[in-house]
Structures are given as C-alpha cells and as structure tokens.
Write an enzyme that holds these catalytic residues in place. Structure first.
Site, PDB file in Angstrom:
ATOM      1  N   GLU A 501       6.254  -1.340  -8.045  1.00 13.34           N
ATOM      2  CA  GLU A 501       6.535  -1.224  -6.613  1.00 13.34           C
ATOM      3  C   GLU A 501       7.845  -1.857  -6.198  1.00 13.34           C
ATOM      4  OE1 GLU A 501       3.413  -2.569  -3.986  1.00 13.34           O
ATOM      5  OE2 GLU A 501       3.044  -4.371  -5.126  1.00 13.34           O
ATOM      6  N   LYS A 616       3.810  -2.480   4.324  1.00  9.54           N
ATOM      7  CA  LYS A 616       2.875  -3.554   3.990  1.00  9.54           C
ATOM      8  C   LYS A 616       1.421  -3.188   4.267  1.00  9.54           C
ATOM      9  CE  LYS A 616       1.821  -7.815   2.858  1.00  9.54           C
ATOM     10  NZ  LYS A 616       1.789  -8.110   1.421  1.00  9.54           N
TER      11      LYS A 616
HETATM   12  C1  AGP Z   1       0.351  -4.773  -2.937  1.00  6.50           C
HETATM   13  O1  AGP Z   1       1.425  -5.260  -3.639  1.00  6.50           O
HETATM   14  C2  AGP Z   1       0.521  -3.450  -2.396  1.00  6.50           C
HETATM   15  N1  AGP Z   1       1.662  -3.364  -1.563  1.00  6.50           N
HETATM   16  C3  AGP Z   1      -0.696  -2.679  -1.926  1.00  6.50           C
HETATM   17  O2  AGP Z   1      -1.277  -2.155  -3.079  1.00  6.50           O
HETATM   18  C4  AGP Z   1      -1.792  -3.394  -1.111  1.00  6.50           C
HETATM   19  O3  AGP Z   1      -2.424  -4.350  -1.893  1.00  6.50           O
HETATM   20  C5  AGP Z   1      -2.793  -2.377  -0.578  1.00  6.50           C
HETATM   21  O4  AGP Z   1      -2.146  -1.489   0.273  1.00  6.50           O
HETATM   22  C6  AGP Z   1      -3.976  -3.011   0.108  1.00  6.50           C
HETATM   23  O5  AGP Z   1      -3.573  -3.762   1.218  1.00  6.50           O
HETATM   24  P1  AGP Z   1      -4.574  -4.728   1.957  1.00  6.50           P
HETATM   25  O6  AGP Z   1      -4.916  -5.820   1.006  1.00  6.50           O
HETATM   26  O7  AGP Z   1      -3.821  -5.226   3.142  1.00  6.50           O
HETATM   27  O8  AGP Z   1      -5.780  -3.929   2.307  1.00  6.50           O
END
Ligand code: AGP
Length: 621
Positions: A501, A616
């Site tokens: 990522e 995010k």
């Molecule tokens: C993490 O590095 C990512 N950007 C992504 O996978 C993230 O963990 C996922 O979108 C879930 O987000 P949340 O924990 O806010 O639900």
C-alpha cells in the site's frame, strides 16, 4: 472517504476550514474545495490536487466571510477534475453543498432534473443532490405557508430530497438566503458537530476541529442539523427533535500533529509502546491473573455460554482478526471464525446459536464492517466491537466493546492501531481462557508477559537505523514474498499489505510451508523474501523453508528471536528480536515489518501518508 468541514463563527472561515481540511486530508486527497458565503452568493474555489495547493490559491486573496463549507475528495462518481471537485453549486446559485457518500439512484434523478431544464457542470452524484434540493426549495418558497420562512422551506426541501435518494450521505449545505445558518445531514457517512464558544463546526470527524473545541455531538443516521454561531439543533428526517448529547474528546491537538516526525506513519510506528500501554491501562484484574474489560455490557456468566466467536473486519483489521483467532483458540479453546466483513454481509452464513460476534475497525466507520455488524444484529446476534475512534458509528451501534485508546491514527497505512488490536486480542484470549481451563498461575504468567510488550517494542524500534539500511538495499525490487507460520501467518499477510500500500511493490504473504505448493515458482534473485523464524515447535521447519528459498538463489531477510542459534549464512539479512512469550509475538514482529515498508517507501520517494488510490476510512462499498 472524503472529508467535510463546515464552519460558522466569528473568524474568517477560509483559514479555519483549510486548517481542518489539512487534518482530514487522509480521508481523500484527489481534489479539494471551499465555499464561503459572501455578499449575495458564494466565493467558491475548487481544484484537483492537494489541500496545500488549494490553500496557496485561497490565501492569495483570502475571503473574510465567517461561514463556509469545504471538502477533500476521494473520487467515486466522475473522474478527478476541477468540475467534479466539491463544493457543488445548485443550478440557480442558491445552494452550495459538500457530500461524502454515494447517491445510488442519482442517474434517474438527474434525468428527471434535466427534463425540467436543469443544467449540470459535473459528472458527480453530489451535483444531482444539490440540484434536487434546490428545485424542491424553490417550490417550497412558492408555497404561501412558507412565506418569509426560508429556513422552514429549506428544511422541508432537504427532508423531501433525502427521502428520495438511495445510498449514503454526509452533507454540509449553505444557502445564499440564510447567511447565518449551516445545514447538515447524515446517513451512512459520518458527520459530527463541534460545539464551540460563539462558533460551531460540522465535520466528517473530530480531527477537523482539534485544538478549537473538545466538545462534540455525534450525529446518527437519519438526523439533520442546523448550526448558527451560538446554537445548533438536531432533528430526524421525520421532524422529531433530538436532545443531543455533548461528548468530550479525550485527546488534544498535538496527538493529531506531526511534531518532530517526517510522516504520520513514522510517528505512529514509534508511538506503539504508548499505544499498547493505553490498550492495557486498567484492564488487568487486581490479582494479576486475568484481563477485564469495562464496556462489554455482558455478564461473565453469559460469556461462558459462548460456543463460537466470529470476527469480522477489513484489510489490516481482518489480519488482526486472524491473530485473534489463533490466540483465542490457543488460550481459551473456543472455536473462532474470521470473515471479511464485505463477504459476511452478503453471504448469509449459517451461524451457531451461541455465537458471539466481534467487529474490528480502527476508524469505526468502515461501511463493510458497519453493515456486517448491522446484519449480525438483525439476525439477533450480540455484536461487540474493537474500535479506536471513540463515538464512531460502529462503536455507537454495537452492543458493547473495547476501545483501543491508540490515539488518532492519521497515516493511511495502519500501524499502531493494528498492534493495539493484536494486543487486545491476546488479552481476550487470556480473559476467555481464564473463564474456562486456564489456571491461575498460567493467567499470571500471561499478564506479566503482556505487560512487557511496550518495552519489547521499544527494543525493536531501537533497530530502526539497521532496518533503514536494509530497506535502502532492497528498495529497487518489484516483488516480495512474506512468509510466516501459525500466528506469524497473519503477520506475514500484514507485512505484505504494508509494503504494497505505501510503496506500490507487489508483495504476497504465505504460510511458509505452502511455498512448495506453488509460490516457490516466483523465487529468483529478483524476488526477496521476508521470512519469520521464531523459536518454538516449528522453528526447524521454518529454517528448512528458508533453505528452500536460498537453494533457488532468492534473497532472504530473516526476522528471528533465535539470537546466535540462527544459522549465520542462512539469510542475507537478519533482524534479531528479543525472545518473549507467544502472546507478544504478533505485536513484536510487526514492528520490523512496518519499519521495513516505511523506509522502502521513503527510499522510493512515495507519498507514505497518502498512498495513491487509498483513503483512510472506507465509507463506500
Ligand atoms: C490499513 O493499512 C489499510 N489502509 C486498510 O486495510 C484498513 O485497515 C481497512 O480499510 C480497515 O479499516 P478500519 O480498521 O478503519 O475498519
């Protein structure tokens, strides 16, 4: 996804809004815009690119207006263009709107509006919404009942429009006829009110007004808000007045600023000892033999009846779910299943009667996890959440849960929130274990081991320079493998995700023994492997897996706790970690993985905190 900030107060709105947008930029960063109520209409500036670009342009001739709205975009409908950036003005110039979410039936509504002579400038669903509201508002103004009452007319129009649209929205709206009011509404996309002194804010999350007020009202789905300088009111779509609860934000502005760090991801990696301390604070019993959680809202007697646990999450949180599966099954002997939230939601999985569901989400706003939680609740299951963001939708809607207390995580790549989730998972293993077969002394051993985690992480962090040097050497490669077995398998998956990522390198995680069943074909001098080999039952097997890679001339970066026992020539690079109880392995091994990805991304001059195509918190499906 997409960040919204609205302001009404005594200060020049432009600088307050741009300051807030800067802090919300992690929610989306392909374009940004701002509208300030000015004279008879709005001064609107919007453009592709970063908030910084918008800031420079806006500050050339700053507007003095004290009410405005702004937006940072993560494109869904329509490409990344100046026209598609928000705010969107209605065709008659009366309304200006910013929107987070997706209006699913916008095509149909747009055709109807075009039929009524409305012209569109953008390809977005959001412009359809503002035009629909504007048309309904114009009609309401014609109604003699609303004569001299533009606020009532607009509220009626807003309610009628929102009743027509399908999909999700968090909106902030300005009306040229009402220079002293700011309107907002939410369904499926977060929206909060920042309650200030002689000023009020509307935003996608509290970081937008950090440092200006600590007081916040979390809006629920189906609620509308009207803000003035001194006041605000909340009603439902059916016109029921709500008495809002004003909460206090527990962290302050420094937590959301970079300080002496170059990137938020770097800052958050180094904050992990503190994040783990916070995750543990007050959560061990006085006799030091078990964990305790205040907010589960469920009696231990009921918890003992649980036959199965289902964990739901997305991305990094899903990896933390896998860590929880391993640790709870091992220490509490309760069968655990893990599903992607997005799959669970549509799969209609048969669940056993005494299943307890956990949702994991840093943001507490991920739509897939939120909807999976709602689906489990609809089916009558009790859902507990592990979330970081206090007051987030998932946290407010679940039946109880555990706050991570990791502090704001701004870097798009999750780091401290992940390790805090893993640590809480270990504490849950202890908690459920002690309710079942785990002995008092084993419980005490586990508690004292868990307490050591922050110190162990600090030791791992002290190797940052060494890991940076390794990263520089390997940054040119385009493919990586990450191998780990058992509990280290999800850590390998997470290592691969981090690298993907933020540095756009192709990376895959595998349980090491699976190599022989296919992935070994990828091994070559051009494909380095990050291999985890921790002492224990399968240490020798892990070494054998590394041998297989070396035999095919694949470069190996090994992560081990075996010290001098680790064969000197087996790997090209060796990162040594201290030996510790298995409950700390997930958090400890994550640290060199995170540092490696971080430094590789820096070496490749990638935008670490705002990687391409990502945002995010993913609030659209
Ligand atoms: C993490 O590095 C990512 N950007 C992504 O996978 C993230 O963990 C996922 O979108 C879930 O987000 P949340 O924990 O806010 O639900």
């Amino acid at each position: 996804m997409c960040g919204i900030v609205g302001y009404i107060g005594k200060q020049a709105a432009a600088s307050v809004l741009l300051d807030g947008l800067r802090r919300l930029e992690y929610r989306g960063y392909d374009s940004a815009g701002i509208s300030i109520r000015n004279g008879e209409g709005f001064q609107t500036l919007k453009r592709t690119g970063r908030v910084q670009d918008l800031y420079q342009e806006a500050m050339r001739a700053p507007d003095a207006g004290t009410i405005g709205i702004s937006h940072t975009r993560w494109a869904t409908h329509g490409g990344v263009t100046n026209q598609n950036a928000h705010p969107h003005l209605s065709h008659d110039g009366r309304l200006s709107l910013v929107h987070n979410g997706v209006i699913e039936n916008y095509g149909l509504i747009k055709r109807e509006l075009i039929g009524k002579g409305v012209e569109f400038e953008s390809e977005t669903d959001s412009e359809t919404l503002v035009n629909l509201i504007a048309l309904l508002y114009a009609a309401e103004l014609q109604d003699p009942v609303n004569e001299g009452k533009p606020r009532e007319a607009l509220m009626k129009a807003l309610r009628a429009a929102l009743a027509q649209v399908e999909g999700t929205y968090g909106i902030a709206l300005l009306c040229a006829d009402m220079p002293d009011l700011l309107f907002g509404a939410r369904k499926g996309s977060p929206l909060v009110i920042g309650v200030g002194n002689g000023e009020n804010f509307l935003a996608s999350d509290v970081t937008a007004f950090a440092g200006r007020t600590q007081n916040v009202v979390y809006l629920d789905d189906g609620q509308l808000a009207v803000l003035s300088q001194e006041d605000f009111s909340v009603t439902t779509l059916d016109e029921v007045a709500i008495s809002p609860v004003v909460d206090t934000i527990s962290w302050d502005i420094e937590d959301a600023e970079l300080g002496s760090y170059t990137h938020f991801m770097q800052k958050e990696i180094f904050e992990q000892p503190m994040a783990l301390e916070n995750a543990m604070r007050g959560r061990f019993s006085q006799d030091g033999s078990t964990a305790q959680f205040g907010g589960l809202n469920i009696e231990p007697r009921e918890l003992r009846q649980v036959d199965r646990i289902l964990f739901l999450g997305c991305g990094t949180a899903w990896h933390a779910c896998l860590v929880a599966e391993y640790l709870i099954e091992k220490f509490a002997r309760i069968p655990v299943e893990v599903e992607y939230s997005s799959e669970f939601r549509y799969r209609n999985a048969p669940l056993e009667k005494n299943t307890l569901v956990f949702t994991l989400s840093q943001s507490g706003e991920t739509i897939d996890t939120l909807e999976a939680q709602r689906e489990a609740q609809r089916k009558g299951y009790r859902v507990l959440g592990i979330t970081n963001v206090v007051g987030s939708t998932i946290a407010r809607e679940n039946d109880g849960g555990i706050y991570q207390h990791s502090g704001p995580e701004i870097g798009v790549a999750s780091t401290k929130a992940f390790t805090a989730q893993c640590h809480i998972a270990a504490m849950l293993g202890l908690y459920f274990g002690r309710m079942r077969d785990m002995s008092y002394s084993d419980g005490c051993t586990m508690v004292s081991a868990l307490r050591k985690a922050p110190g162990l992480i600090a030791q791992a962090l002290s190797q940052a320079e060494k890991i940076e040097a390794i990263a520089k050497k390997y940054a040119r490669f385009e493919d990586f493998l990450f191998l780990g077995r058992q509990l280290m398998f999800p850590i390998a998956l997470e290592g691969a995700l981090k690298l993907k990522e933020i540095s756009y390198i192709h990376a895959e995680g595998y349980p090491a023994a699976e190599m022989k069943h296919g992935p070994i074909a990828l091994i070559s001098p051009e494909c380095p492997t990050v291999a985890i080999a921790l002492k224990g039952e399968i240490y020798k097997k892990s070494l054998a897996n590394i041998q297989e890679i070396k035999a095919r001339r694949g470069p190996v970066i090994a992560i081990t706790d075996a010290g001098k026992e680790f064969p000197q020539d087996l790997a090209d690079e060796v990162i040594h970690l201290p030996e510790t109880h298995e409950v700390n392995h997930a958090v400890l091994v994550s640290v060199p993985m995170q540092l490696l990805s971080y430094y590789i991304a820096v070496e490749r001059a990638c935008d670490v905190d705002k990687p391409r195509n990502l945002a995010k918190s993913v609030t659209v499906e």
